[in-house]
Write a protein that holds these residues in place. Sequence first.
Motif, PDB file in Angstrom:
ATOM      1  N   SER A  76      69.388  54.022 -77.259  1.00  0.00           N
ATOM      2  CA  SER A  76      70.657  54.165 -76.286  1.00  0.00           C
ATOM      3  C   SER A  76      70.119  53.325 -75.097  1.00  0.00           C
ATOM      4  O   SER A  76      71.357  52.604 -74.432  1.00  0.00           O
ATOM      5  N   ILE A  79      71.138  49.674 -76.067  1.00  0.00           N
ATOM      6  CA  ILE A  79      72.601  49.502 -75.924  1.00  0.00           C
ATOM      7  C   ILE A  79      73.105  49.256 -74.534  1.00  0.00           C
ATOM      8  O   ILE A  79      73.999  48.582 -74.227  1.00  0.00           O
ATOM      9  N   GLY A 236      82.933  51.155 -74.547  1.00  0.00           N
ATOM     10  CA  GLY A 236      82.435  50.845 -76.114  1.00  0.00           C
ATOM     11  C   GLY A 236      81.006  51.165 -76.144  1.00  0.00           C
ATOM     12  O   GLY A 236      80.501  51.661 -76.953  1.00  0.00           O
ATOM     13  N   GLN A 237      80.379  50.706 -75.129  1.00  0.00           N
ATOM     14  CA  GLN A 237      78.880  50.619 -74.968  1.00  0.00           C
ATOM     15  C   GLN A 237      78.548  52.152 -74.831  1.00  0.00           C
ATOM     16  O   GLN A 237      77.688  52.674 -75.527  1.00  0.00           O
ATOM     17  N   LYS A 238      79.346  52.749 -74.001  1.00  0.00           N
ATOM     18  CA  LYS A 238      78.922  53.946 -73.732  1.00  0.00           C
ATOM     19  C   LYS A 238      79.074  55.116 -75.219  1.00  0.00           C
ATOM     20  O   LYS A 238      78.264  55.564 -75.273  1.00  0.00           O
ATOM     21  N   LEU A 239      80.173  54.795 -75.727  1.00  0.00           N
ATOM     22  CA  LEU A 239      80.266  55.474 -77.151  1.00  0.00           C
ATOM     23  C   LEU A 239      79.016  55.193 -78.048  1.00  0.00           C
ATOM     24  O   LEU A 239      78.607  55.915 -78.760  1.00  0.00           O
ATOM     25  N   ASP A 240      78.660  53.741 -78.103  1.00  0.00           N
ATOM     26  CA  ASP A 240      77.626  53.390 -78.999  1.00  0.00           C
ATOM     27  C   ASP A 240      76.563  54.114 -78.511  1.00  0.00           C
ATOM     28  O   ASP A 240      75.688  54.330 -79.481  1.00  0.00           O
ATOM     29  N   ALA A 241      76.338  54.228 -77.020  1.00  0.00           N
ATOM     30  CA  ALA A 241      74.976  54.808 -76.758  1.00  0.00           C
ATOM     31  C   ALA A 241      75.038  56.204 -77.110  1.00  0.00           C
ATOM     32  O   ALA A 241      73.867  56.815 -77.589  1.00  0.00           O
ATOM     33  N   ALA A 243      76.622  57.511 -79.729  1.00  0.00           N
ATOM     34  CA  ALA A 243      76.264  57.653 -81.246  1.00  0.00           C
ATOM     35  C   ALA A 243      74.839  57.324 -81.490  1.00  0.00           C
ATOM     36  O   ALA A 243      74.340  57.472 -82.738  1.00  0.00           O
ATOM     37  N   ALA A 244      74.232  56.549 -80.621  1.00  0.00           N
ATOM     38  CA  ALA A 244      72.563  56.264 -81.049  1.00  0.00           C
ATOM     39  C   ALA A 244      71.876  57.807 -81.164  1.00  0.00           C
ATOM     40  O   ALA A 244      70.849  57.910 -81.531  1.00  0.00           O
ATOM     41  N   LEU A 255      82.119  62.154 -80.086  1.00  0.00           N
ATOM     42  CA  LEU A 255      82.101  61.336 -81.169  1.00  0.00           C
ATOM     43  C   LEU A 255      83.267  61.771 -82.385  1.00  0.00           C
ATOM     44  O   LEU A 255      83.145  60.911 -83.326  1.00  0.00           O
ATOM     45  N   LYS A 259      87.528  55.102 -80.485  1.00  0.00           N
ATOM     46  CA  LYS A 259      87.216  54.345 -78.994  1.00  0.00           C
ATOM     47  C   LYS A 259      88.330  54.616 -78.174  1.00  0.00           C
ATOM     48  O   LYS A 259      88.268  54.892 -77.008  1.00  0.00           O
TER      49      LYS A 259
END
Length: 292
Positions: A76, A79, A236-241, A243-244, A255, A259
Amino acid sequence: MNDRPLTLMAVHAHPDDEATGTGGVLAQYAAEGIRTVLVTCTDGGCGDGPGGVKPGDPGHDPAAVALIRRQELKASCEILNVSHLETLDYADSGMMGWPTNDAPESFWQTPVEVGAARLAELLHRYQPDVVVTYDENGFYGHPDHIQTHRITMAALAMTTLTPKVYWTTAPHSMMRRFEQAIREFGTDEPASDATPTAGAAETVDDTATAEDTATVEIGLPDEEITTWVDTTAFAGQKLDALAAHASQGDNIFFLRMGKERFTDLMGVETFLRVRDTTGAATPENDLFAGLR
């Protein structure tokens, strides 16, 4: 001449909290060249284990869970482009009322002055210009969030540093939108430490009673919010973090949405400014207002 970089320090309780409440500002300020420091106080051992096994169930191994969550936390941070990760590694205390609250090694049982002294060392090392943590109720009543607030404020008092200090919060208008989203996505599941917003809609955790949750106030009236930071470009980065933190996927409500909807709900991060020496006017749209 002071060539020390502007520095943001976020002090959180568990792996994944950094993404939920401050993922946007961590990513945005990193992109602006500001040094970002994340302090995570517990090991997250009261999270879900492999296969979704819950704390207290047969096969749940807190040490193994903590190891997984440490790796997810590192992912996270990559990311979000966090500059420095510091972990205090106290044992996760679990939700309020769980037997793990009483474990001698738990964060909840750690003397505030002990945890504060360790954090004060990090404050001296990094000399942050801005410090972000939770309010006195840990935003939604989680013991580790409350303890994080306590040690952060105590650590600041142990130093002569004068950073701007913020507590994470949410405007009541946003909480109403969260409630609508929870109904829309059809979840009746209780909240975990990864889903602090769900407490406003139903219950804070599966051990709470109606009497318990009636006393938990989440967020503030919109007019009391001092700081609104638009981080939609970094949602988008926040959502990817988030999801990590895949091992906790069952508990991370956000989740379950795409997005676009996530950005709509989580694209603005809000804070209450509680200490300031800059005189910057409020409401403000920058944690570093008055510092640059």
